[in-house]
Write a protein that holds these residues in place. Structure first.
Motif, short mmCIF file in Angstrom:
data_model
loop_
_atom_site.label_atom_id
_atom_site.label_comp_id
_atom_site.label_asym_id
_atom_site.label_seq_id
_atom_site.Cartn_x
_atom_site.Cartn_y
_atom_site.Cartn_z
N LEU A 194 21.03 -16.74 -24.45
CA LEU A 194 20.81 -15.36 -23.98
C LEU A 194 19.97 -15.32 -22.70
O LEU A 194 19.10 -16.16 -22.48
CB LEU A 194 20.14 -14.53 -25.07
CG LEU A 194 21.01 -14.22 -26.29
CD1 LEU A 194 20.21 -13.45 -27.35
CD2 LEU A 194 22.26 -13.43 -25.91
N GLY A 195 20.30 -14.32 -21.85
CA GLY A 195 19.59 -14.19 -20.57
C GLY A 195 20.31 -14.90 -19.45
O GLY A 195 19.82 -14.95 -18.32
N THR A 196 21.51 -15.41 -19.72
CA THR A 196 22.26 -16.16 -18.70
C THR A 196 23.22 -15.26 -17.93
O THR A 196 23.27 -15.29 -16.70
CB THR A 196 23.06 -17.31 -19.37
OG1 THR A 196 22.16 -18.14 -20.10
CG2 THR A 196 23.82 -18.15 -18.35
N ASN A 197 24.00 -14.45 -18.66
CA ASN A 197 24.97 -13.56 -18.02
C ASN A 197 25.16 -12.35 -18.93
O ASN A 197 25.79 -12.45 -19.99
CB ASN A 197 26.30 -14.29 -17.80
CG ASN A 197 27.33 -13.43 -17.08
OD1 ASN A 197 27.73 -12.37 -17.57
ND2 ASN A 197 27.77 -13.87 -15.91
N LEU A 198 24.61 -11.21 -18.52
CA LEU A 198 24.57 -10.05 -19.41
C LEU A 198 25.95 -9.53 -19.76
O LEU A 198 26.19 -9.06 -20.87
CB LEU A 198 23.72 -8.94 -18.78
CG LEU A 198 22.24 -9.30 -18.55
CD1 LEU A 198 21.47 -8.09 -18.05
CD2 LEU A 198 21.60 -9.87 -19.80
N VAL A 214 25.34 -9.32 -36.00
CA VAL A 214 24.53 -8.63 -34.99
C VAL A 214 23.82 -9.66 -34.11
O VAL A 214 22.98 -10.42 -34.57
CB VAL A 214 23.47 -7.70 -35.65
CG1 VAL A 214 22.63 -7.01 -34.59
CG2 VAL A 214 24.18 -6.69 -36.54
N LEU A 215 24.19 -9.65 -32.82
CA LEU A 215 23.54 -10.55 -31.85
C LEU A 215 22.38 -9.79 -31.22
O LEU A 215 22.58 -8.71 -30.67
CB LEU A 215 24.57 -10.95 -30.78
CG LEU A 215 24.08 -11.91 -29.70
CD1 LEU A 215 23.80 -13.29 -30.28
CD2 LEU A 215 25.12 -12.01 -28.58
N PRO A 216 21.15 -10.32 -31.27
CA PRO A 216 20.03 -9.61 -30.66
C PRO A 216 20.22 -9.51 -29.15
O PRO A 216 21.02 -10.24 -28.57
CB PRO A 216 18.81 -10.46 -31.01
CG PRO A 216 19.34 -11.81 -31.35
CD PRO A 216 20.75 -11.63 -31.83
N SER A 217 19.46 -8.60 -28.52
CA SER A 217 19.65 -8.41 -27.09
C SER A 217 18.81 -9.36 -26.27
O SER A 217 18.89 -9.39 -25.06
CB SER A 217 19.34 -6.96 -26.70
OG SER A 217 18.04 -6.67 -27.10
N ASP A 218 17.93 -10.13 -26.91
CA ASP A 218 17.18 -11.14 -26.18
C ASP A 218 16.91 -12.29 -27.14
O ASP A 218 17.10 -12.17 -28.34
CB ASP A 218 15.88 -10.57 -25.63
CG ASP A 218 15.38 -11.38 -24.43
OD1 ASP A 218 15.90 -12.48 -24.20
OD2 ASP A 218 14.49 -10.87 -23.73
N ARG A 219 16.43 -13.42 -26.56
CA ARG A 219 16.15 -14.58 -27.41
C ARG A 219 15.12 -14.22 -28.46
O ARG A 219 14.02 -13.76 -28.09
CB ARG A 219 15.63 -15.73 -26.55
CG ARG A 219 16.75 -16.63 -26.09
CD ARG A 219 16.26 -17.58 -25.06
NE ARG A 219 16.28 -16.92 -23.75
CZ ARG A 219 15.91 -17.51 -22.63
NH1 ARG A 219 15.48 -18.73 -22.64
NH2 ARG A 219 15.99 -16.87 -21.49
N PRO A 220 15.45 -14.38 -29.75
CA PRO A 220 14.49 -13.99 -30.79
C PRO A 220 13.14 -14.65 -30.60
O PRO A 220 12.11 -14.03 -30.80
CB PRO A 220 15.15 -14.49 -32.08
CG PRO A 220 16.59 -14.66 -31.76
CD PRO A 220 16.68 -14.95 -30.29
#
Ligand SMILES: Nc1nc2c(ncn2[C@@H]2O[C@H](COP(=O)(O)OP(=O)(O)O)[C@@H](OP(=O)(O)OP(=O)(O)O)[C@H]2O)c(=O)[nH]1
Length: 229
Positions: A194-198, A214-220
């Protein structure tokens, strides 16, 4: 750069610079139309041909047994069309990403044909087939956060293509539980990317939601209770 009728009108200074690079653009009604260098396009086609030959006898696991090359092409297409990726080495890495893992291709061969940058991307996304199935799956989760930005892009697009394929049609013999297990495992890998390509991450989020994952919106690991909003 201002946009007009589907093409870009460049400021004069940039237009003049590009006049010296006819391989990069042509002028249409006063508008500079940017194109990839013919060298880049030739390189991509050469890479596609190499991958096609390497995968020529292989089929996907779906009941229609579609040609395996559909997958690397799909991954490269996702990167270019949905991820906005224009880095040719990344697109080459996508086309070649399963050649070492699934064919007799060696990393040295990749380097001899396409250079060290492409070799590195392919190496980073290649599973070690000497490991057991479970070890390989665990290793992918553990390694994901530490691979290069370029390799992360390929991994995101790879997972997105496989997940979409699973929604379209599961491989022969896969139960609904096995499909769900793949989604849950893929989620753990993608969390490390996560955080590589929105855009790619949002596309994965939507596909996962179709299976209730459910995929979180940022690295847990980066989300802490005491972190400011
Ligand atoms: N969804 C889907 N997958 C198929 C199909 N045919 C082949 N595959 C490949 O199967 C792999 C997923 O199956 P698994 O049983 O979990 O793994 P394995 O093949 O590596 O043993 C993926 O490998 P991979 O690309 O190396 O990715 P990854 O799962 O290791 O990330 C995927 O590309 C198909 O028709 N549909």
């Amino acid at each position: 750069m201002e946009e007009q009728e589907g093409c870009y009108k460049l400021p004069a200074v940039e237009r003049n610079a590009l006049l010296n690079r006819p391989d990069f653009c042509h002028f249409n009604g006063g508008h500079a139309v940017l194109e990839k260098s013919p060298n880049d396009l030739a390189l991509l086609l050469r890479t596609l041909q190499f991958a096609t030959l390497k995968h020529s006898t292989q089929r996907r696991k779906d009941p229609e047994k579609t040609p395996y090359i559909n997958h690397p092409i799909g991954v490269a297409n996702i990167l270019a069309s949905e991820g906005g990726v224009t880095d040719v080495a990344v697109l080459q890495g996508a086309l070649l990403h399963d050649t070492v893992e699934d064919t007799n291709t060696t990393l040295d061969e990749i380097e001899n044909h396409f250079g060290a940058s492409v070799r590195r991307i392919v190496e980073e996304v290649t599973d070690n087939k000497a490991l057991s199935y479970d070890e390989r799956k665990r290793h992918q989760i553990a390694r994901a956060p530490f691979v290069s930005y370029e390799a992360k892009l390929v991994k995101l697009a790879d997972k997105l293509h496989n997940l979409r394929d699973l929604l379209r049609c599961a491989p022969e013999g896969w139960s609904p539980e096995r499909v769900l297990t793949y989604f849950e495992w893929a989620k753990k890998v993608v969390e490390g990317l996560l955080g590589t390509n929105l855009d790619l991450e949002e596309a994965i989020r939507l596909v996962m939601a179709r299976k209730g994952v459910v995929l979180p919106s940022d690295r847990p690991s980066l989300l802490r209770d005491d972190s400011p909003l």
